[in-house]
Design a protein around this motif. Structure first.
Motif, PDB file in Angstrom:
ATOM      1  N   GLU A 142       6.565 -16.864 -13.794  1.00 53.76           N
ATOM      2  CA  GLU A 142       5.682 -17.982 -13.464  1.00 53.76           C
ATOM      3  C   GLU A 142       4.435 -18.039 -14.338  1.00 53.76           C
ATOM      4  O   GLU A 142       3.716 -19.021 -14.308  1.00 53.76           O
ATOM      5  CB  GLU A 142       5.270 -17.899 -11.989  1.00 53.76           C
ATOM      6  N   SER A 143       4.143 -16.983 -15.104  1.00 51.38           N
ATOM      7  CA  SER A 143       2.951 -17.013 -15.947  1.00 51.38           C
ATOM      8  C   SER A 143       3.231 -17.904 -17.160  1.00 51.38           C
ATOM      9  O   SER A 143       4.166 -17.690 -17.906  1.00 51.38           O
ATOM     10  CB  SER A 143       2.564 -15.604 -16.396  1.00 51.38           C
ATOM     11  N   THR A 144       2.413 -18.913 -17.341  1.00 46.43           N
ATOM     12  CA  THR A 144       2.643 -19.885 -18.405  1.00 46.43           C
ATOM     13  C   THR A 144       1.776 -19.606 -19.632  1.00 46.43           C
ATOM     14  O   THR A 144       2.194 -19.859 -20.751  1.00 46.43           O
ATOM     15  CB  THR A 144       2.347 -21.307 -17.900  1.00 46.43           C
ATOM     16  N   THR A 145       0.564 -19.085 -19.433  1.00 43.99           N
ATOM     17  CA  THR A 145      -0.342 -18.916 -20.565  1.00 43.99           C
ATOM     18  C   THR A 145       0.056 -17.739 -21.443  1.00 43.99           C
ATOM     19  O   THR A 145       0.122 -17.858 -22.640  1.00 43.99           O
ATOM     20  CB  THR A 145      -1.782 -18.732 -20.072  1.00 43.99           C
ATOM     21  N   LEU A 146       0.297 -16.604 -20.868  1.00 46.75           N
ATOM     22  CA  LEU A 146       0.717 -15.446 -21.637  1.00 46.75           C
ATOM     23  C   LEU A 146       1.786 -14.693 -20.866  1.00 46.75           C
ATOM     24  O   LEU A 146       1.873 -14.774 -19.659  1.00 46.75           O
ATOM     25  CB  LEU A 146      -0.465 -14.512 -21.941  1.00 46.75           C
ATOM     26  N   GLU A 147       2.604 -13.994 -21.595  1.00 46.20           N
ATOM     27  CA  GLU A 147       3.723 -13.298 -20.968  1.00 46.20           C
ATOM     28  C   GLU A 147       3.233 -11.991 -20.356  1.00 46.20           C
ATOM     29  O   GLU A 147       2.809 -11.091 -21.059  1.00 46.20           O
ATOM     30  CB  GLU A 147       4.800 -13.023 -22.015  1.00 46.20           C
ATOM     31  N   ARG A 148       3.247 -11.906 -19.040  1.00 43.91           N
ATOM     32  CA  ARG A 148       2.812 -10.706 -18.333  1.00 43.91           C
ATOM     33  C   ARG A 148       4.024  -9.840 -18.052  1.00 43.91           C
ATOM     34  O   ARG A 148       5.015 -10.303 -17.486  1.00 43.91           O
ATOM     35  CB  ARG A 148       2.129 -11.085 -17.025  1.00 43.91           C
ATOM     36  N   LYS A 149       3.958  -8.586 -18.481  1.00 43.56           N
ATOM     37  CA  LYS A 149       5.069  -7.673 -18.233  1.00 43.56           C
ATOM     38  C   LYS A 149       4.529  -6.298 -17.876  1.00 43.56           C
ATOM     39  O   LYS A 149       3.448  -5.914 -18.294  1.00 43.56           O
ATOM     40  CB  LYS A 149       6.023  -7.609 -19.421  1.00 43.56           C
ATOM     41  N   TRP A 150       5.311  -5.566 -17.064  1.00 45.13           N
ATOM     42  CA  TRP A 150       4.955  -4.240 -16.597  1.00 45.13           C
ATOM     43  C   TRP A 150       6.151  -3.319 -16.752  1.00 45.13           C
ATOM     44  O   TRP A 150       7.293  -3.771 -16.718  1.00 45.13           O
ATOM     45  CB  TRP A 150       4.584  -4.239 -15.115  1.00 45.13           C
ATOM     46  N   PHE A 199      10.511 -11.154  -9.778  1.00 50.68           N
ATOM     47  CA  PHE A 199      10.218 -10.928 -11.185  1.00 50.68           C
ATOM     48  C   PHE A 199      11.551 -10.837 -11.925  1.00 50.68           C
ATOM     49  O   PHE A 199      12.589 -10.564 -11.331  1.00 50.68           O
ATOM     50  CB  PHE A 199       9.439  -9.619 -11.380  1.00 50.68           C
ATOM     51  N   ASP A 242       6.755 -11.544 -15.436  1.00 50.31           N
ATOM     52  CA  ASP A 242       6.465 -12.596 -14.467  1.00 50.31           C
ATOM     53  C   ASP A 242       6.937 -13.930 -15.033  1.00 50.31           C
ATOM     54  O   ASP A 242       6.393 -14.396 -16.029  1.00 50.31           O
ATOM     55  CB  ASP A 242       4.963 -12.634 -14.191  1.00 50.31           C
TER      56      ASP A 242
END
Length: 107
Positions: free
Chosen positions: A72-80, A55, A70
């Protein structure tokens, strides 16, 4: 009273020794890290890796909190937002996952 005092001194020395061995993790935005997956209990196995794919660090917050995303996520930006103790620095290279299938036969 001497036993209590010597026990207290021993505990202080052991704690100082172990604290000296701890390494401070210093993360910077843009670095890639592995995330330790401690909650995954679906697949029990000694040899299964508990470190998730690389990540990217987006922001380092005070008191050890780190915001990761992440890549590799293309559709929406995934964050934690995770604890910095659950991260390990990724030094690059390919991650090779080996799988082997053994077909057993009755004798």
């Amino acid at each position: 009273m001497n036993a209590y005092e010597s026990s207290r001194i021993y505990k202080q020395r052991v704690k100082a020794y172990h604290d000296k061995k701890l390494l401070k993790k210093d993360f910077q935005p843009g670095q890639q890290v592995f995330l330790f997956n401690s909650r995954l209990k679906l697949f029990l196995g000694k040899l299964k890796s508990k470190w998730s794919r690389p990540f990217t660090i987006k922001e380092v917050k005070p008191h050890g909190a780190v915001e990761v995303m992440d890549p590799e996520s293309t559709t929406l930006e995934r964050k934690w937002i995770v604890n910095g103790q659950r991260l390990k620095l990724y030094h690059g290279g390919n991650i090779e996952r080996l799988t082997t299938i053994l077909h057993l036969q009755d004798p």
